[in-house]
Scaffold this motif. Structure first.
Motif, PDB file in Angstrom:
ATOM      1  N   ASN A  79      53.117  16.402  65.009  1.00 22.51           N
ATOM      2  CA  ASN A  79      53.928  16.113  66.191  1.00 22.51           C
ATOM      3  C   ASN A  79      53.119  15.383  67.259  1.00 22.51           C
ATOM      4  OD1 ASN A  79      56.219  17.308  65.106  1.00 22.51           O
ATOM      5  ND2 ASN A  79      55.767  19.320  65.983  1.00 22.51           N
ATOM      6  N   HIS A  80      51.871  15.807  67.472  1.00 19.91           N
ATOM      7  CA  HIS A  80      51.032  15.125  68.463  1.00 19.91           C
ATOM      8  C   HIS A  80      50.708  13.704  68.021  1.00 19.91           C
ATOM      9  CE1 HIS A  80      47.072  14.174  70.426  1.00 19.91           C
ATOM     10  NE2 HIS A  80      47.828  14.443  71.468  1.00 19.91           N
ATOM     11  N   ALA A  81      50.411  13.529  66.725  1.00 22.79           N
ATOM     12  CA  ALA A  81      50.119  12.187  66.211  1.00 22.79           C
ATOM     13  C   ALA A  81      51.325  11.270  66.382  1.00 22.79           C
ATOM     14  CB  ALA A  81      49.715  12.273  64.738  1.00 22.79           C
ATOM     15  N   LEU A  82      52.518  11.802  66.113  1.00 22.37           N
ATOM     16  CA  LEU A  82      53.737  10.997  66.265  1.00 22.37           C
ATOM     17  C   LEU A  82      53.961  10.620  67.720  1.00 22.37           C
ATOM     18  CD1 LEU A  82      56.346   9.797  65.110  1.00 22.37           C
ATOM     19  CD2 LEU A  82      57.400  12.070  65.359  1.00 22.37           C
ATOM     20  N   GLU A  83      53.732  11.547  68.619  1.00 22.12           N
ATOM     21  CA  GLU A  83      53.896  11.271  70.042  1.00 22.12           C
ATOM     22  C   GLU A  83      52.925  10.185  70.505  1.00 22.12           C
ATOM     23  OE1 GLU A  83      54.091  13.727  74.301  1.00 22.12           O
ATOM     24  OE2 GLU A  83      53.520  14.734  72.432  1.00 22.12           O
ATOM     25  N   ILE A  96      50.334  -4.591  62.719  1.00 20.12           N
ATOM     26  CA  ILE A  96      49.883  -4.069  61.427  1.00 20.12           C
ATOM     27  C   ILE A  96      49.458  -2.626  61.634  1.00 20.12           C
ATOM     28  CG2 ILE A  96      48.221  -4.282  59.539  1.00 20.12           C
ATOM     29  CD1 ILE A  96      47.904  -7.232  60.245  1.00 20.12           C
ATOM     30  N   CYS A  97      49.981  -1.734  60.807  1.00 17.89           N
ATOM     31  CA  CYS A  97      49.641  -0.315  60.899  1.00 17.89           C
ATOM     32  C   CYS A  97      49.095   0.129  59.545  1.00 17.89           C
ATOM     33  CB  CYS A  97      50.877   0.497  61.272  1.00 17.89           C
ATOM     34  SG  CYS A  97      50.500   2.165  61.846  1.00 17.89           S
ATOM     35  N   LEU A 133      54.612   9.133  60.277  1.00 21.67           N
ATOM     36  CA  LEU A 133      54.229   8.026  61.153  1.00 21.67           C
ATOM     37  C   LEU A 133      54.710   6.685  60.603  1.00 21.67           C
ATOM     38  CD1 LEU A 133      50.546   9.096  61.996  1.00 21.67           C
ATOM     39  CD2 LEU A 133      52.655   9.636  63.237  1.00 21.67           C
ATOM     40  N   ALA A 134      54.621   6.505  59.288  1.00 22.36           N
ATOM     41  CA  ALA A 134      55.076   5.250  58.676  1.00 22.36           C
ATOM     42  C   ALA A 134      56.574   5.070  58.857  1.00 22.36           C
ATOM     43  CB  ALA A 134      54.710   5.225  57.195  1.00 22.36           C
ATOM     44  N   LEU A 151      49.578   1.875  53.321  1.00 21.90           N
ATOM     45  CA  LEU A 151      49.202   3.265  53.092  1.00 21.90           C
ATOM     46  C   LEU A 151      48.128   3.305  52.014  1.00 21.90           C
ATOM     47  CD1 LEU A 151      52.730   3.381  53.329  1.00 21.90           C
ATOM     48  CD2 LEU A 151      51.897   5.617  54.046  1.00 21.90           C
ATOM     49  N   ILE A 152      47.000   3.925  52.332  1.00 18.79           N
ATOM     50  CA  ILE A 152      45.899   3.998  51.376  1.00 18.79           C
ATOM     51  C   ILE A 152      46.104   5.213  50.475  1.00 18.79           C
ATOM     52  CG2 ILE A 152      43.416   4.038  51.036  1.00 18.79           C
ATOM     53  CD1 ILE A 152      44.404   1.578  52.547  1.00 18.79           C
TER      54      ILE A 152
END
Length: 274
Positions: A79-83, A96-97, A133-134, A151-152
């Motif tokens: 959730n924090h990463a998404l925010e 590019i992500c 996230l993707a 995505l790796i």
């Protein structure tokens, strides 16, 4: 208190040509990708868990003309990463992500299975957080009608690894998600690339005891990956020899391949997940 810790080289965003976000940028493939993309006109958004190593990579990238910012992110906290991702992309849209962060583990010799808490960490960092996230980035890029997501994964996705079922399983899930998202997003001019490397000379593979056949340097891996992303390819598998092993496992009876994989008995140096 700022919940989005960031350090940045002073810059004027008016001259920035592209914004590139890379997770796992403090070491291994992620760090090599950051330096591969580092050039004037590029703004690198570097995520990792180690602030000191992130800053070292950022300084090297700046020497090549890129502007940078670093974020200390724990991908176990989805959730924090998404925010954080939403905040960053809303401020300056990402072109590019690249989801390069990943962890691995091998079943201890003294255990019958992998340890449940480590399995949970692997599932979160390798699969549930990156696909969350993707998905968010795909939606935002589709609205803009432009963007690349990578995505790796790993060649482990195509093999039933008895000693690393959580790792191979997480990478298998990531592989199917990636190719499915590619199919969904291509009509919107958003390209999703699955990267399936074999052994790359990173801290993760250096933990393994024994041979690492067909070893590739992080720098070579970064060149191959950036080229595949630029081409909008759905899948890059390297070295090519692993395409043959993928086909062979598919053709052979599962009982035989499982027996061979059990005999392989891969081990790792005693270590905690890093």
């Amino acid at each position: 208190m700022d919940i989005f810790p960031m350090t940045a080289q002073s810059r004027s965003h008016s001259h920035i040509q592209s914004h590139i976000l890379i997770t796992g940028a403090s070491s291994g493939i992620g760090a090599a990708l950051a330096l591969n993309y580092a050039r004037s006109g590029t703004h690198l958004i570097l995520w990792g868990r180690n602030q000191e190593r992130l800053e070292q990579i950022a300084k090297k990238a700046q020497q090549h003309g890129a502007s940078t910012e670093t974020h200390v992110i724990d991908l176990n906290n989805t959730n924090h990463a998404l925010e954080c991702l939403q905040h960053i992309d809303s401020d300056h849209p990402i072109d590019i992500c690249i989801f390069a962060a990943g962890i691995s583990d091998i079943r201890p010799e003294t255990e019958l299975t992998e340890l449940p808490h480590i399995v949970q960490n692997i599932a979160c960092v390798n699969f549930s957080t990156p696909i969350t996230l993707a998905t968010e980035m795909a939606k935002r890029m589709a609205i803009r009608k432009s963007g690349n997501i990578a995505l790796i994964g790993s060649v482990a996705a195509f093999h039933d690894l008895p000693m690393a079922s959580a790792y191979s399983g997480s990478k298998a899930g990531l592989a199917r998600f990636s190719t499915a998202l590619h199919a969904a997003m291509k009509p919107h001019n958003v390209f999703v690339t699955l990267i399936s490397p074999g052994y790359v000379d990173t801290p993760m593979s250096q933990r393994l005891v024994g041979a690492r056949p067909f070893l590739v340097s992080p720098q070579k891996a970064a060149r191959l990956i950036s080229k595949a992303i630029g081409q909008g390819r759905a899948h890059l598998l390297f070295p090519r020899i692993f395409f043959i092993t993928k086909v062979l496992e598919y053709l052979m009876p599962r009982s035989i391949t499982h027996r061979l994989l059990r005999i392989a008995n891969v081990k790792q140096n005693p270590s905690t997940l890093k």
